[in-house]
Design a protein around this motif. Structure first.
Motif, mmCIF file in Angstrom:
data_model
loop_
_atom_site.group_PDB
_atom_site.id
_atom_site.type_symbol
_atom_site.label_atom_id
_atom_site.label_comp_id
_atom_site.label_asym_id
_atom_site.label_seq_id
_atom_site.Cartn_x
_atom_site.Cartn_y
_atom_site.Cartn_z
ATOM 1 N N LEU A 170 0.823 -1.204 0.000
ATOM 2 C CA LEU A 170 0.000 0.000 0.000
ATOM 3 C C LEU A 170 0.862 1.262 0.000
ATOM 4 C CD1 LEU A 170 -2.757 -1.092 2.540
ATOM 5 C CD2 LEU A 170 -3.078 -0.675 0.110
ATOM 6 N N ASN A 171 1.961 1.247 0.764
ATOM 7 C CA ASN A 171 2.844 2.408 0.818
ATOM 8 C C ASN A 171 3.521 2.665 -0.519
ATOM 9 O OD1 ASN A 171 2.206 2.826 3.490
ATOM 10 N ND2 ASN A 171 4.061 1.863 4.303
ATOM 11 N N ASN A 172 3.799 1.578 -1.238
ATOM 12 C CA ASN A 172 4.482 1.706 -2.533
ATOM 13 C C ASN A 172 3.514 1.822 -3.705
ATOM 14 O OD1 ASN A 172 7.665 1.175 -2.363
ATOM 15 N ND2 ASN A 172 6.668 -0.043 -0.774
ATOM 16 N N TYR A 173 2.221 1.651 -3.448
ATOM 17 C CA TYR A 173 1.238 1.579 -4.535
ATOM 18 C C TYR A 173 1.294 2.782 -5.491
ATOM 19 C CZ TYR A 173 -3.098 0.394 -6.920
ATOM 20 O OH TYR A 173 -4.019 0.071 -7.880
ATOM 21 N N PRO A 174 1.430 4.024 -4.985
ATOM 22 C CA PRO A 174 1.464 5.167 -5.925
ATOM 23 C C PRO A 174 2.623 5.111 -6.915
ATOM 24 C CG PRO A 174 1.045 5.909 -3.676
ATOM 25 C CD PRO A 174 1.456 4.467 -3.585
ATOM 26 N N ASN A 175 3.663 4.350 -6.570
ATOM 27 C CA ASN A 175 4.832 4.271 -7.452
ATOM 28 C C ASN A 175 4.747 3.149 -8.485
ATOM 29 O OD1 ASN A 175 6.093 6.339 -5.904
ATOM 30 N ND2 ASN A 175 6.730 4.816 -4.384
ATOM 31 N N PHE A 176 3.778 2.265 -8.332
ATOM 32 C CA PHE A 176 3.663 1.143 -9.260
ATOM 33 C C PHE A 176 3.081 1.598 -10.592
ATOM 34 C CE2 PHE A 176 3.122 -1.628 -5.291
ATOM 35 C CZ PHE A 176 4.465 -1.965 -5.288
ATOM 36 N N LYS A 177 3.642 1.069 -11.664
ATOM 37 C CA LYS A 177 3.160 1.357 -13.013
ATOM 38 C C LYS A 177 3.025 0.054 -13.790
ATOM 39 C CE LYS A 177 3.689 5.818 -12.248
ATOM 40 N NZ LYS A 177 2.528 6.696 -12.047
ATOM 41 N N GLY A 178 2.182 0.036 -14.796
ATOM 42 C CA GLY A 178 2.082 -1.080 -15.730
ATOM 43 C C GLY A 178 1.922 -2.429 -15.061
ATOM 44 N N ALA A 179 2.864 -3.340 -15.338
ATOM 45 C CA ALA A 179 2.783 -4.708 -14.845
ATOM 46 C C ALA A 179 2.815 -4.756 -13.312
ATOM 47 C CB ALA A 179 3.926 -5.541 -15.415
ATOM 48 N N SER A 180 3.629 -3.905 -12.699
ATOM 49 C CA SER A 180 3.722 -3.901 -11.232
ATOM 50 C C SER A 180 2.391 -3.518 -10.602
ATOM 51 C CB SER A 180 4.815 -2.924 -10.771
ATOM 52 O OG SER A 180 6.090 -3.396 -11.143
ATOM 53 N N LYS A 181 1.675 -2.602 -11.220
ATOM 54 C CA LYS A 181 0.374 -2.196 -10.697
ATOM 55 C C LYS A 181 -0.636 -3.338 -10.821
ATOM 56 C CE LYS A 181 -2.949 1.588 -10.938
ATOM 57 N NZ LYS A 181 -4.154 0.794 -11.175
ATOM 58 N N LYS A 182 -0.583 -4.062 -11.939
ATOM 59 C CA LYS A 182 -1.464 -5.224 -12.120
ATOM 60 C C LYS A 182 -1.199 -6.272 -11.039
ATOM 61 C CE LYS A 182 -2.282 -5.221 -17.133
ATOM 62 N NZ LYS A 182 -2.095 -6.023 -18.373
ATOM 63 N N ILE A 183 0.066 -6.525 -10.785
ATOM 64 C CA ILE A 183 0.431 -7.527 -9.780
ATOM 65 C C ILE A 183 -0.012 -7.078 -8.392
ATOM 66 C CG2 ILE A 183 2.376 -8.666 -8.636
ATOM 67 C CD1 ILE A 183 3.843 -8.522 -11.373
ATOM 68 N N ALA A 184 0.193 -5.793 -8.085
ATOM 69 C CA ALA A 184 -0.216 -5.265 -6.778
ATOM 70 C C ALA A 184 -1.719 -5.388 -6.582
ATOM 71 C CB ALA A 184 0.229 -3.807 -6.643
ATOM 72 N N ASP A 185 -2.493 -5.046 -7.616
ATOM 73 C CA ASP A 185 -3.957 -5.141 -7.529
ATOM 74 C C ASP A 185 -4.383 -6.576 -7.246
ATOM 75 O OD1 ASP A 185 -4.263 -2.461 -8.037
ATOM 76 O OD2 ASP A 185 -4.619 -2.697 -10.181
ATOM 77 N N TYR A 186 -3.769 -7.506 -7.954
ATOM 78 C CA TYR A 186 -4.150 -8.909 -7.777
ATOM 79 C C TYR A 186 -3.701 -9.428 -6.409
ATOM 80 C CZ TYR A 186 -5.679 -13.428 -9.441
ATOM 81 O OH TYR A 186 -6.384 -14.604 -9.598
ATOM 82 N N LEU A 187 -2.539 -8.996 -5.971
ATOM 83 C CA LEU A 187 -2.030 -9.415 -4.664
ATOM 84 C C LEU A 187 -2.944 -8.945 -3.536
ATOM 85 C CD1 LEU A 187 0.159 -10.542 -2.754
ATOM 86 C CD2 LEU A 187 1.333 -8.336 -2.975
ATOM 87 N N LEU A 188 -3.416 -7.718 -3.630
ATOM 88 C CA LEU A 188 -4.284 -7.176 -2.586
ATOM 89 C C LEU A 188 -5.612 -7.921 -2.515
ATOM 90 C CD1 LEU A 188 -3.605 -3.374 -3.157
ATOM 91 C CD2 LEU A 188 -2.957 -4.700 -1.139
ATOM 92 N N ALA A 189 -6.089 -8.376 -3.670
ATOM 93 C CA ALA A 189 -7.382 -9.082 -3.701
ATOM 94 C C ALA A 189 -7.248 -10.572 -3.424
ATOM 95 C CB ALA A 189 -8.052 -8.867 -5.065
ATOM 96 N N HIS A 190 -6.112 -11.181 -3.826
ATOM 97 C CA HIS A 190 -5.954 -12.643 -3.714
ATOM 98 C C HIS A 190 -4.570 -13.006 -3.191
ATOM 99 C CE1 HIS A 190 -9.620 -12.891 -6.115
ATOM 100 N NE2 HIS A 190 -9.058 -12.056 -6.953
ATOM 101 N N PRO A 191 -4.238 -12.622 -1.969
ATOM 102 C CA PRO A 191 -2.885 -12.883 -1.465
ATOM 103 C C PRO A 191 -2.520 -14.365 -1.408
ATOM 104 C CG PRO A 191 -4.369 -12.178 0.308
ATOM 105 C CD PRO A 191 -5.090 -11.936 -0.982
ATOM 106 N N LYS A 192 -3.478 -15.237 -1.113
ATOM 107 C CA LYS A 192 -3.161 -16.660 -0.978
ATOM 108 C C LYS A 192 -2.700 -17.284 -2.297
ATOM 109 C CE LYS A 192 -5.983 -17.765 3.046
ATOM 110 N NZ LYS A 192 -7.080 -18.599 3.586
ATOM 111 N N THR A 193 -3.166 -16.726 -3.418
ATOM 112 C CA THR A 193 -2.749 -17.245 -4.723
ATOM 113 C C THR A 193 -1.239 -17.151 -4.879
ATOM 114 O OG1 THR A 193 -4.850 -16.561 -5.698
ATOM 115 C CG2 THR A 193 -3.051 -17.002 -7.228
ATOM 116 N N PHE A 194 -0.635 -16.128 -4.273
ATOM 117 C CA PHE A 194 0.803 -15.899 -4.413
ATOM 118 C C PHE A 194 1.623 -16.885 -3.586
ATOM 119 C CE2 PHE A 194 -0.987 -12.221 -6.222
ATOM 120 C CZ PHE A 194 -0.030 -11.604 -7.019
#
Length: 283
Positions: free
Chosen positions: A8-32
């Motif tokens: 969450l602290n780094n979220y504003p800095n994420f772009k492109g693929a990193s932002k996609k991964i962050a979004d999915y991680l926040l919603a489905h952490p167990k998948t990781f």
């Protein structure tokens, strides 16, 4: 600092693929915790290399270190743990992103769960039915009601009652040439099971839209269209399950009427002319 806070602290800095991964991680952490870099790249619609770079952006050497931290931060949940989707520290934007990612994942999973032969059989029942009975209780009544409105507009002989007692009375008059479509995420609701039991006595085919688990409803249904089971029965509200059921109801509607569109197009224009009289339109 736990991993979710770090993301969450780094979220504003994420772009492109990193932002996609962050979004999915926040919603489905167990998948990781369950996939390797290649699998996570495919699931998040990025790549294995993007997944490794994401871990490094958060200060980890690679995916393994990232997964160790995630495992330590992930509480062991029991069946009595409420599934909230969001956390109490989420800001509105994070809530939006979590919900979007969760619904996209859940809808895609539901689409893959639906068996093609079962769907074809359901559509044949709907196309050939003299009357279509629709049923659902609580949140599951909403996709049933939505399908009811859609079928009315397409000139189908369709029956839906919000009052489950009236629905129970009406199903007593169903026949083998009709069909009953039941929406029930749990497949355990007593009123719904009574409806199904009566429909079976009348030899009325039953289409169940329910989670992909063995249940009393699954056992008595002729056709089962399974929705994703990512959402627990104990939850703050029916969110993913509701979207999944609406998705299936929309598939049922479109696949039932698509071959009749040339005739229905004129009817849709007529209904629009009538209903437009109830709207305040610009001169």
């Amino acid at each position: 600092m736990d991993l979710s806070t770090k993301v969450l602290n780094n979220y504003p800095n994420f772009k492109g693929a990193s932002k996609k991964i962050a979004d999915y991680l926040l919603a489905h952490p167990k998948t990781f915790l369950q996939e390797d870099a290649q699998g996570l790249g495919k699931i998040t619609k990025t790549s294995a290399a993007s997944m490794i770079r994401f871990c490094q952006q958060l200060g980890f050497k690679g995916l393994k270190d990232f997964q160790i931290q995630l495992a330590q931060d992930t509480p062991q949940e029991s069946e009595n743990t409420i599934e909230p989707i969001v956390d109490n520290h989420d800001n509105p934007h994070i809530v939006l992103q979590k919900l979007l990612s969760s619904i996209e994942h859940n809808t895609e999973k539901t689409a893959h769960l639906i068996d093609g032969m079962a769907l074809n059989q359901a559509i044949n029942f709907l196309k050939n039915a003299d009357r279509i009975y629709l049923a659902g209780v609580g949140a599951s009544s909403l996709p049933a009601q939505d399908l009811y409105y859609k079928f009315i507009r397409s000139d189908k002989n369709v029956i839906f009652n919000q009052d489950i007692h009236i629905a129970l009375e009406r199903i007593c008059y169903s026949h083998s040439t009709d069909v009953l479509v039941i929406f029930s995420y749990s497949g355990l609701t007593q009123e719904i099971l009574l409806l199904a039991e009566q429909a079976r006595k009348n030899h009325t085919p039953i289409i169940a839209v329910t989670r992909s688990h063995q249940s009393p409803l699954v056992e008595v249904s002729d056709v089962v269209l399974g929705v994703s089971t990512d959402e627990k029965l104990l939850r703050v509200g029916a969110i993913n399950s509701l979207f999944s059921e609406v998705f299936v109801s929309s598939v049922l509607f479109l696949a039932t009427i698509n071959q009749d569109l040339p005739r229905l197009e004129e009817k849709f224009k007529e209904t629009e002319l009538v209903t437009n009289q109830l709207k305040k339109l610009d001169e």
